[in-house]
Design a protein around this motif. Structure first.
Motif, PDB file in Angstrom:
ATOM      1  N   VAL A 248      17.823 -32.192  50.976  1.00 10.99           N
ATOM      2  CA  VAL A 248      18.230 -30.870  50.500  1.00 10.99           C
ATOM      3  C   VAL A 248      17.150 -29.862  50.871  1.00 10.99           C
ATOM      4  CG1 VAL A 248      18.878 -29.493  48.482  1.00 10.99           C
ATOM      5  CG2 VAL A 248      19.461 -31.933  48.565  1.00 10.99           C
ATOM      6  N   LEU A 249      17.560 -28.784  51.522  1.00  9.95           N
ATOM      7  CA  LEU A 249      16.647 -27.714  51.899  1.00  9.95           C
ATOM      8  C   LEU A 249      16.937 -26.490  51.045  1.00  9.95           C
ATOM      9  CD1 LEU A 249      14.449 -26.588  53.785  1.00  9.95           C
ATOM     10  CD2 LEU A 249      16.254 -26.055  55.438  1.00  9.95           C
ATOM     11  N   ILE A 250      15.922 -26.016  50.317  1.00 11.14           N
ATOM     12  CA  ILE A 250      16.085 -24.869  49.426  1.00 11.14           C
ATOM     13  C   ILE A 250      15.303 -23.681  49.995  1.00 11.14           C
ATOM     14  CG2 ILE A 250      15.683 -23.967  47.103  1.00 11.14           C
ATOM     15  CD1 ILE A 250      15.827 -26.841  46.074  1.00 11.14           C
ATOM     16  N   PHE A 251      15.969 -22.540  50.095  1.00  7.74           N
ATOM     17  CA  PHE A 251      15.307 -21.330  50.563  1.00  7.74           C
ATOM     18  C   PHE A 251      15.042 -20.395  49.389  1.00  7.74           C
ATOM     19  CE2 PHE A 251      17.178 -22.663  54.580  1.00  7.74           C
ATOM     20  CZ  PHE A 251      16.142 -22.412  55.463  1.00  7.74           C
ATOM     21  N   CYS A 252      13.831 -19.860  49.331  1.00  9.80           N
ATOM     22  CA  CYS A 252      13.524 -18.875  48.306  1.00  9.80           C
ATOM     23  C   CYS A 252      12.780 -17.711  48.941  1.00  9.80           C
ATOM     24  CB  CYS A 252      12.733 -19.488  47.155  1.00  9.80           C
ATOM     25  SG  CYS A 252      11.127 -20.080  47.632  1.00  9.80           S
ATOM     26  N   LYS A 253      12.568 -16.668  48.163  1.00 10.66           N
ATOM     27  CA  LYS A 253      12.068 -15.413  48.706  1.00 10.66           C
ATOM     28  C   LYS A 253      10.565 -15.393  48.922  1.00 10.66           C
ATOM     29  CE  LYS A 253      12.729 -10.450  47.881  1.00 10.66           C
ATOM     30  NZ  LYS A 253      13.321  -9.453  46.947  1.00 10.66           N
ATOM     31  N   THR A 254       9.812 -15.992  48.005  1.00 12.12           N
ATOM     32  CA  THR A 254       8.350 -15.860  48.046  1.00 12.12           C
ATOM     33  C   THR A 254       7.640 -17.214  48.002  1.00 12.12           C
ATOM     34  OG1 THR A 254       8.106 -15.751  45.632  1.00 12.12           O
ATOM     35  CG2 THR A 254       8.545 -13.667  46.802  1.00 12.12           C
ATOM     36  N   LYS A 255       6.383 -17.201  48.428  1.00 14.39           N
ATOM     37  CA  LYS A 255       5.553 -18.399  48.352  1.00 14.39           C
ATOM     38  C   LYS A 255       5.382 -18.834  46.891  1.00 14.39           C
ATOM     39  CE  LYS A 255       2.294 -16.153  50.507  1.00 14.39           C
ATOM     40  NZ  LYS A 255       0.999 -15.796  51.125  1.00 14.39           N
ATOM     41  N   TYR A 256       5.149 -17.851  46.035  1.00 13.44           N
ATOM     42  CA  TYR A 256       4.956 -18.135  44.608  1.00 13.44           C
ATOM     43  C   TYR A 256       6.207 -18.794  44.029  1.00 13.44           C
ATOM     44  CZ  TYR A 256       4.230 -17.182  39.613  1.00 13.44           C
ATOM     45  OH  TYR A 256       4.112 -17.291  38.247  1.00 13.44           O
ATOM     46  N   GLY A 257       7.372 -18.245  44.391  1.00 14.14           N
ATOM     47  CA  GLY A 257       8.628 -18.803  43.897  1.00 14.14           C
ATOM     48  C   GLY A 257       8.851 -20.220  44.385  1.00 14.14           C
ATOM     49  N   ALA A 258       8.478 -20.494  45.632  1.00  5.07           N
ATOM     50  CA  ALA A 258       8.639 -21.842  46.179  1.00  5.07           C
ATOM     51  C   ALA A 258       7.814 -22.849  45.392  1.00  5.07           C
ATOM     52  CB  ALA A 258       8.238 -21.857  47.655  1.00  5.07           C
ATOM     53  N   ASP A 259       6.578 -22.483  45.079  1.00  2.00           N
ATOM     54  CA  ASP A 259       5.707 -23.403  44.342  1.00  2.00           C
ATOM     55  C   ASP A 259       6.203 -23.640  42.918  1.00  2.00           C
ATOM     56  OD1 ASP A 259       4.027 -23.775  46.514  1.00  2.00           O
ATOM     57  OD2 ASP A 259       2.655 -22.171  45.935  1.00  2.00           O
ATOM     58  N   ILE A 260       6.795 -22.610  42.296  1.00  4.21           N
ATOM     59  CA  ILE A 260       7.358 -22.770  40.947  1.00  4.21           C
ATOM     60  C   ILE A 260       8.517 -23.766  40.974  1.00  4.21           C
ATOM     61  CG2 ILE A 260       8.718 -21.594  39.164  1.00  4.21           C
ATOM     62  CD1 ILE A 260       6.981 -19.148  39.561  1.00  4.21           C
ATOM     63  N   ILE A 261       9.389 -23.651  41.990  1.00  2.00           N
ATOM     64  CA  ILE A 261      10.523 -24.569  42.104  1.00  2.00           C
ATOM     65  C   ILE A 261      10.026 -25.995  42.296  1.00  2.00           C
ATOM     66  CG2 ILE A 261      12.523 -25.203  43.508  1.00  2.00           C
ATOM     67  CD1 ILE A 261      12.805 -22.204  44.191  1.00  2.00           C
ATOM     68  N   VAL A 262       9.023 -26.164  43.161  1.00  7.42           N
ATOM     69  CA  VAL A 262       8.471 -27.499  43.416  1.00  7.42           C
ATOM     70  C   VAL A 262       7.926 -28.107  42.132  1.00  7.42           C
ATOM     71  CG1 VAL A 262       6.577 -28.746  44.530  1.00  7.42           C
ATOM     72  CG2 VAL A 262       7.985 -27.167  45.851  1.00  7.42           C
ATOM     73  N   LYS A 263       7.201 -27.316  41.370  1.00  5.06           N
ATOM     74  CA  LYS A 263       6.622 -27.824  40.117  1.00  5.06           C
ATOM     75  C   LYS A 263       7.707 -28.279  39.155  1.00  5.06           C
ATOM     76  CE  LYS A 263       3.313 -26.592  36.484  1.00  5.06           C
ATOM     77  NZ  LYS A 263       2.399 -25.547  35.958  1.00  5.06           N
ATOM     78  N   SER A 315      22.126 -32.367  54.510  1.00  8.08           N
ATOM     79  CA  SER A 315      23.534 -32.218  54.132  1.00  8.08           C
ATOM     80  C   SER A 315      23.772 -31.042  53.196  1.00  8.08           C
ATOM     81  CB  SER A 315      24.054 -33.498  53.473  1.00  8.08           C
ATOM     82  OG  SER A 315      23.239 -33.835  52.357  1.00  8.08           O
ATOM     83  N   LEU A 316      22.691 -30.508  52.602  1.00 14.95           N
ATOM     84  CA  LEU A 316      22.856 -29.402  51.654  1.00 14.95           C
ATOM     85  C   LEU A 316      21.734 -28.388  51.814  1.00 14.95           C
ATOM     86  CD1 LEU A 316      24.162 -28.044  49.152  1.00 14.95           C
ATOM     87  CD2 LEU A 316      22.775 -29.560  47.723  1.00 14.95           C
ATOM     88  N   VAL A 317      22.121 -27.118  51.963  1.00 12.55           N
ATOM     89  CA  VAL A 317      21.185 -26.006  51.946  1.00 12.55           C
ATOM     90  C   VAL A 317      21.494 -25.160  50.713  1.00 12.55           C
ATOM     91  CG1 VAL A 317      20.511 -23.844  53.064  1.00 12.55           C
ATOM     92  CG2 VAL A 317      20.845 -25.906  54.439  1.00 12.55           C
ATOM     93  N   ILE A 318      20.459 -24.836  49.945  1.00 13.75           N
ATOM     94  CA  ILE A 318      20.629 -24.005  48.752  1.00 13.75           C
ATOM     95  C   ILE A 318      19.846 -22.714  48.932  1.00 13.75           C
ATOM     96  CG2 ILE A 318      20.243 -23.803  46.259  1.00 13.75           C
ATOM     97  CD1 ILE A 318      20.537 -26.829  46.050  1.00 13.75           C
ATOM     98  N   ASN A 319      20.531 -21.587  48.854  1.00 15.68           N
ATOM     99  CA  ASN A 319      19.875 -20.282  48.881  1.00 15.68           C
ATOM    100  C   ASN A 319      19.525 -19.901  47.446  1.00 15.68           C
ATOM    101  OD1 ASN A 319      20.062 -19.624  51.728  1.00 15.68           O
ATOM    102  ND2 ASN A 319      22.263 -19.508  51.406  1.00 15.68           N
ATOM    103  N   TYR A 320      18.323 -20.270  47.028  1.00 14.19           N
ATOM    104  CA  TYR A 320      17.886 -19.948  45.665  1.00 14.19           C
ATOM    105  C   TYR A 320      17.823 -18.438  45.482  1.00 14.19           C
ATOM    106  CZ  TYR A 320      15.279 -20.768  41.309  1.00 14.19           C
ATOM    107  OH  TYR A 320      14.882 -20.822  39.998  1.00 14.19           O
ATOM    108  N   ASN A 321      17.415 -17.745  46.543  1.00 12.31           N
ATOM    109  CA  ASN A 321      17.486 -16.276  46.613  1.00 12.31           C
ATOM    110  C   ASN A 321      18.273 -15.920  47.866  1.00 12.31           C
ATOM    111  OD1 ASN A 321      14.271 -16.855  45.784  1.00 12.31           O
ATOM    112  ND2 ASN A 321      15.413 -15.542  44.393  1.00 12.31           N
ATOM    113  N   LEU A 322      19.129 -14.921  47.772  1.00 13.17           N
ATOM    114  CA  LEU A 322      19.844 -14.465  48.963  1.00 13.17           C
ATOM    115  C   LEU A 322      18.895 -13.713  49.884  1.00 13.17           C
ATOM    116  CD1 LEU A 322      23.243 -13.102  47.571  1.00 13.17           C
ATOM    117  CD2 LEU A 322      22.855 -15.214  48.839  1.00 13.17           C
ATOM    118  N   PRO A 323      19.044 -13.863  51.191  1.00 13.91           N
ATOM    119  CA  PRO A 323      18.197 -13.113  52.120  1.00 13.91           C
ATOM    120  C   PRO A 323      18.618 -11.653  52.202  1.00 13.91           C
ATOM    121  CG  PRO A 323      19.823 -14.354  53.346  1.00 13.91           C
ATOM    122  CD  PRO A 323      19.993 -14.749  51.895  1.00 13.91           C
ATOM    123  N   GLU A 324      17.664 -10.768  52.426  1.00  8.94           N
ATOM    124  CA  GLU A 324      17.979  -9.349  52.611  1.00  8.94           C
ATOM    125  C   GLU A 324      18.706  -9.121  53.933  1.00  8.94           C
ATOM    126  OE1 GLU A 324      17.664  -6.649  50.824  1.00  8.94           O
ATOM    127  OE2 GLU A 324      16.565  -7.425  49.086  1.00  8.94           O
TER     128      GLU A 324
END
Length: 408
Positions: A248-263, A315-324
């Protein structure tokens, strides 16, 4: 028998292509390889995931494998310039796979790591160099590489170079290249700046345009989850617990947000890592390798870091934040549904995302279905514009004056 034999490539190249599981050329490979073997310049409009690395690298490897020469110190016969470290490493890996057994000297150079090993490799003379703009320009300016003997120049992901602020570096590098060379320019889109650049650096080019968006959209099962921002992590857990997706590949907007999701995922015993510019190159490469090998179930990435990710069986991509930028939506969901396989893409949308969502839908020419059967579904008071049907749309139309409709 492999259909690649029709290109009159060296037998060793055909064998390597077969070992990688390529049974027939992709549309861009069919269009580009004969043109490039004939020595023409080329303008390619194609996105990552269409098979363009093989399209431009196989003819180069074939040419150098058939015509080996003594390479001068600090020189390279071919230069492949690409925007990100991950994409550079990926291209280099593929080039080395295709060229196995031919005795070609190759090297990848990029910033964020020590430069001495790169300098030492270049000093021996190279057949193929893959580079990112910043480190290459540094090596040129310090005299550690001489590009005057260059035979082939490939500018990959030109529009991404523009978006990432590398355009001046790219122009400075091009100014130092010999006038007599074969030049290939690839870009997913053609903004005015790229059109001007193409006219300046290409000589009587052949044009190849592959509309990968339609293929990607048709193969990906897309959906939207409407919810409150505070419920995103809970919905993410809900999805990961109920699906059998191994990658599963998750896309988010910021580096900080990515680390929060990982935690949060690690606390739930879900194997995961983040991929963003705040990580060292060694850490990023290890995370990507672990994801490729299946040692991680989830990879959380920002757009820039994820450019060019080519991992099988996502098999799954999740847009945690929508891209601008709607173009990034296509890049994101294109990480799944690779090599003709189907895939799934889920986008989280909060009420303030309606404008972005409408722009994405107008860009792809279809409405993305909303999943109401999820525990945190929220009806939005705002409405979005009616989207023009895909068959009627040739390019993003942000001036559509269709009727308004309620998003459910």
């Amino acid at each position: 028998m492999s259909e690649f034999t029709a290109f009159s490539l060296l037998e060793s190249i055909i064998d390597r292509v077969s070992l990688k599981g390529y049974k027939q050329p992709t549309p861009i490979q069919k269009a580009c390889i004969p043109v490039l073997i004939n020595g023409s310049d080329l303008l390619g409009i194609a996105q990552t995931g269409t098979g363009k690395t093989a399209a431009f690298s196989l003819p180069i490897i074939n040419k150098f494998g058939r015509n080996k020469i003594e390479i001068k110190a600090k020189s390279t016969r071919a230069l492949i310039l690409t925007p990100t470290r991950e994409l550079a490493s990926q291209i280099m890996q593929n080039v080395d796979d295709y060229a196995h057994g031919l005795g070609l000297n190759t090297k990848v150079v990029y910033g964020g790591v020590g430069r001495q090993a790169q300098v030492d490799a270049i000093a021996q003379g190279l057949d193929i160099l893959v580079a990112t703009p910043g480190r290459l320009l540094d090596l040129i300016e310090t005299g550690d590489i001489n590009v005057k003997a260059l035979e082939v120049f490939v500018l990959d992901e030109a529009d991404t170079m523009l978006d990432m602020g590398f355009f001046n570096d790219v122009q400075n590098i091009i100014a130092k290249l010999p006038k007599s060379r074969q030049t290939l320019l690839f870009s997913a889109t053609m903004p005015a700046e790229i059109e001007v650049l193409a006219e300046a650096i290409l000589t009587d080019p052949k044009k190849v345009q592959i509309t990968a968006e339609t293929v990607t959209i048709d193969l990906v099962n897309q959906s939207v989850y409407q919810l409150e921002k505070s419920n995103k992590v809970a919905v993410l857990f809900n999805i990961l617990q109920k699906t059998e997706h191994e990658k599963v590949l998750i896309f988010c907007k910021t580096k900080y947000g990515a680390d929060i999701i990982v935690k949060a995922l690690e606390q739930a015993s879900i194997t995961t890592a983040s991929l963003h510019s705040g990580k060292t190159q060694a850490v990023r490469e290890q995370a990507l390798q672990n994801f490729k090998e299946g040692n991680l179930r989830v990879l959380v990435a920002t757009d820039v870091a994820a450019r060019g990710i080519d991992v099988d069986n996502i098999s799954l991509v999740i847009n945690y934040n929508l891209p601008e930028d709607p173009r990034n939506y296509i890049h994101r969901i294109g990480r799944t549904a690779r090599a003709g396989k189907s895939g799934m893409a889920i986008s989280f949308a909060v009420e303030n995302d309606i404008r972005q969502l409408t722009n994405i839908e107008n860009s792809i020419g279809q409405v993305i279905p909303v999943v109401t059967e999820q525990p945190f579904h929220k009806e939005f008071a705002k409405t979005s514009k009616e989207v023009t049907k895909k068959k009627q749309i040739k390019k993003p139309n942000r001036k559509t004056n269709g009727s308004r409709r309620k998003r459910k």
